[in-house]
Design a protein around this motif. Structure first.
Motif, PDB file in Angstrom:
ATOM      1  N   MET A 116      24.540  10.454  23.795  1.00  0.00           N
ATOM      2  CA  MET A 116      23.542  10.585  24.859  1.00  0.00           C
ATOM      3  C   MET A 116      22.403   9.587  24.666  1.00  0.00           C
ATOM      4  SD  MET A 116      20.235  12.333  25.739  1.00  0.00           S
ATOM      5  CE  MET A 116      19.939  12.526  24.056  1.00  0.00           C
ATOM      6  N   GLN A 117      21.895   9.446  23.452  1.00  0.00           N
ATOM      7  CA  GLN A 117      20.827   8.483  23.198  1.00  0.00           C
ATOM      8  C   GLN A 117      21.287   7.072  23.534  1.00  0.00           C
ATOM      9  OE1 GLN A 117      20.322   9.554  19.080  1.00  0.00           O
ATOM     10  NE2 GLN A 117      18.400  10.648  19.474  1.00  0.00           N
ATOM     11  N   ALA A 118      22.505   6.751  23.168  1.00  0.00           N
ATOM     12  CA  ALA A 118      23.051   5.429  23.466  1.00  0.00           C
ATOM     13  C   ALA A 118      23.136   5.212  24.970  1.00  0.00           C
ATOM     14  CB  ALA A 118      24.432   5.280  22.828  1.00  0.00           C
ATOM     15  N   ALA A 119      23.587   6.229  25.700  1.00  0.00           N
ATOM     16  CA  ALA A 119      23.706   6.112  27.151  1.00  0.00           C
ATOM     17  C   ALA A 119      22.342   5.918  27.804  1.00  0.00           C
ATOM     18  CB  ALA A 119      24.394   7.353  27.718  1.00  0.00           C
ATOM     19  N   VAL A 120      21.388   6.732  27.421  1.00  0.00           N
ATOM     20  CA  VAL A 120      20.052   6.650  28.025  1.00  0.00           C
ATOM     21  C   VAL A 120      19.386   5.316  27.698  1.00  0.00           C
ATOM     22  CG1 VAL A 120      17.727   7.659  27.971  1.00  0.00           C
ATOM     23  CG2 VAL A 120      19.724   9.146  28.154  1.00  0.00           C
ATOM     24  N   SER A 121      19.452   4.888  26.442  1.00  0.00           N
ATOM     25  CA  SER A 121      18.776   3.646  26.066  1.00  0.00           C
ATOM     26  C   SER A 121      19.454   2.409  26.634  1.00  0.00           C
ATOM     27  CB  SER A 121      18.639   3.534  24.545  1.00  0.00           C
ATOM     28  OG  SER A 121      19.893   3.476  23.925  1.00  0.00           O
ATOM     29  N   ASN A 122      20.682   2.550  27.108  1.00  0.00           N
ATOM     30  CA  ASN A 122      21.396   1.427  27.723  1.00  0.00           C
ATOM     31  C   ASN A 122      21.541   1.580  29.231  1.00  0.00           C
ATOM     32  OD1 ASN A 122      22.537  -0.573  25.562  1.00  0.00           O
ATOM     33  ND2 ASN A 122      22.664   1.469  24.674  1.00  0.00           N
ATOM     34  N   GLY A 123      20.830   2.539  29.810  1.00  0.00           N
ATOM     35  CA  GLY A 123      20.793   2.692  31.258  1.00  0.00           C
ATOM     36  C   GLY A 123      22.116   3.095  31.887  1.00  0.00           C
ATOM     37  N   VAL A 124      22.911   3.892  31.172  1.00  0.00           N
ATOM     38  CA  VAL A 124      24.186   4.335  31.727  1.00  0.00           C
ATOM     39  C   VAL A 124      23.913   5.307  32.869  1.00  0.00           C
ATOM     40  CG1 VAL A 124      26.327   5.591  31.258  1.00  0.00           C
ATOM     41  CG2 VAL A 124      25.426   3.970  29.572  1.00  0.00           C
ATOM     42  N   ASP A 125      24.302   4.901  34.070  1.00  0.00           N
ATOM     43  CA  ASP A 125      24.133   5.744  35.247  1.00  0.00           C
ATOM     44  C   ASP A 125      25.134   6.887  35.170  1.00  0.00           C
ATOM     45  OD1 ASP A 125      23.085   6.498  37.734  1.00  0.00           O
ATOM     46  OD2 ASP A 125      24.636   5.383  38.808  1.00  0.00           O
ATOM     47  N   GLY A 126      24.643   8.111  35.269  1.00  0.00           N
ATOM     48  CA  GLY A 126      25.527   9.266  35.207  1.00  0.00           C
ATOM     49  C   GLY A 126      25.218  10.185  34.048  1.00  0.00           C
ATOM     50  N   ILE A 127      24.343   9.765  33.154  1.00  0.00           N
ATOM     51  CA  ILE A 127      23.858  10.635  32.076  1.00  0.00           C
ATOM     52  C   ILE A 127      22.403  10.936  32.388  1.00  0.00           C
ATOM     53  CG2 ILE A 127      23.354  10.851  29.612  1.00  0.00           C
ATOM     54  CD1 ILE A 127      26.327  10.864  30.143  1.00  0.00           C
ATOM     55  N   VAL A 128      22.123  12.180  32.778  1.00  0.00           N
ATOM     56  CA  VAL A 128      20.770  12.566  33.176  1.00  0.00           C
ATOM     57  C   VAL A 128      19.938  12.947  31.960  1.00  0.00           C
ATOM     58  CG1 VAL A 128      19.422  14.166  34.595  1.00  0.00           C
ATOM     59  CG2 VAL A 128      21.613  13.288  35.436  1.00  0.00           C
ATOM     60  N   ALA A 129      20.475  13.789  31.094  1.00  0.00           N
ATOM     61  CA  ALA A 129      19.835  14.181  29.836  1.00  0.00           C
ATOM     62  C   ALA A 129      18.450  14.797  30.052  1.00  0.00           C
ATOM     63  CB  ALA A 129      19.760  12.999  28.881  1.00  0.00           C
ATOM     64  N   GLU A 130      18.363  15.759  30.956  1.00  0.00           N
ATOM     65  CA  GLU A 130      17.084  16.392  31.292  1.00  0.00           C
ATOM     66  C   GLU A 130      16.377  17.013  30.098  1.00  0.00           C
ATOM     67  OE1 GLU A 130      17.919  19.135  34.470  1.00  0.00           O
ATOM     68  OE2 GLU A 130      17.824  17.562  35.976  1.00  0.00           O
ATOM     69  N   CYS A 131      17.114  17.606  29.173  1.00  0.00           N
ATOM     70  CA  CYS A 131      16.483  18.309  28.050  1.00  0.00           C
ATOM     71  C   CYS A 131      16.237  17.398  26.853  1.00  0.00           C
ATOM     72  CB  CYS A 131      17.291  19.541  27.632  1.00  0.00           C
ATOM     73  SG  CYS A 131      18.855  19.167  26.806  1.00  0.00           S
ATOM     74  N   GLY A 132      16.624  16.145  26.943  1.00  0.00           N
ATOM     75  CA  GLY A 132      16.357  15.204  25.872  1.00  0.00           C
ATOM     76  C   GLY A 132      17.252  15.349  24.658  1.00  0.00           C
ATOM     77  N   GLY A 133      18.305  16.109  24.768  1.00  0.00           N
ATOM     78  CA  GLY A 133      19.252  16.188  23.669  1.00  0.00           C
ATOM     79  C   GLY A 133      19.248  17.479  22.885  1.00  0.00           C
ATOM     80  N   SER A 134      18.692  18.533  23.441  1.00  0.00           N
ATOM     81  CA  SER A 134      18.620  19.800  22.701  1.00  0.00           C
ATOM     82  C   SER A 134      19.682  20.811  23.145  1.00  0.00           C
ATOM     83  CB  SER A 134      17.222  20.398  22.821  1.00  0.00           C
ATOM     84  OG  SER A 134      16.876  20.605  24.174  1.00  0.00           O
ATOM     85  N   ALA A 135      20.709  20.352  23.828  1.00  0.00           N
ATOM     86  CA  ALA A 135      21.824  21.201  24.274  1.00  0.00           C
ATOM     87  C   ALA A 135      21.349  22.385  25.107  1.00  0.00           C
ATOM     88  CB  ALA A 135      22.654  21.676  23.080  1.00  0.00           C
ATOM     89  N   MET A 136      20.433  22.111  26.036  1.00  0.00           N
ATOM     90  CA  MET A 136      19.864  23.178  26.863  1.00  0.00           C
ATOM     91  C   MET A 136      20.093  22.967  28.359  1.00  0.00           C
ATOM     92  SD  MET A 136      18.588  25.214  24.629  1.00  0.00           S
ATOM     93  CE  MET A 136      17.595  26.298  25.610  1.00  0.00           C
ATOM     94  N   CYS A 137      20.734  21.870  28.764  1.00  0.00           N
ATOM     95  CA  CYS A 137      20.835  21.639  30.210  1.00  0.00           C
ATOM     96  C   CYS A 137      22.221  21.206  30.692  1.00  0.00           C
ATOM     97  CB  CYS A 137      19.801  20.601  30.648  1.00  0.00           C
ATOM     98  SG  CYS A 137      20.144  18.923  30.059  1.00  0.00           S
ATOM     99  N   ALA A 138      23.047  20.681  29.849  1.00  0.00           N
ATOM    100  CA  ALA A 138      24.401  20.215  30.195  1.00  0.00           C
ATOM    101  C   ALA A 138      24.417  19.041  31.170  1.00  0.00           C
ATOM    102  CB  ALA A 138      25.261  21.366  30.717  1.00  0.00           C
TER     103      ALA A 138
END
Length: 107
Positions: free
Chosen positions: A25-47
């Motif tokens: 997830m961190q790799a996707a977000v830091s590389n602008g991968v469209d399709g990974i929202v990551a609302e909770c920032g990686g705490s397994a709380m949002c899917a």
């Protein structure tokens, strides 16, 4: 560095180099991968970082823990046998070449 590939629902691919120890997830977000929202920032709380692991690579990953398994029941797109939360997948050399298929929607 480990190379992983994201493929969106249209079949477009993006391969990136990722430092070992970070999450998919961190790799996707830091590389602008469209399709990974990551609302909770990686705490397994949002899917909202749901991915499908290319079945050819599924045996490279540890099984989901109880928290991840429960959250996978809350994904916006269909849960499949190869569904994972990318925030729970830590990059190691063993994952080099792994392909993650992105669902058509996260929310």
């Amino acid at each position: 560095m480990t190379q992983i590939t994201f493929q969106n629902a249209r079949g477009e691919r993006l391969t990136i180099d990722v430092p070992d120890g970070s999450t998919v997830m961190q790799a996707a977000v830091s590389n602008g991968v469209d399709g990974i929202v990551a609302e909770c920032g990686g705490s397994a709380m949002c899917a909202t970082c749901h991915v499908y692991v290319d079945p050819k690579f599924a045996d490279r990953l540890p099984a989901p823990d109880a928290v991840e398994d429960e959250m996978l029941n809350s994904t916006a797109a269909e849960r499949r046998i190869n569904s994972r939360l990318s925030c729970q997948l830590v990059i190691t050399e063993a994952l080099d070449g792994l392909v993650f298929l992105l669902p058509d929607h996260q929310t």
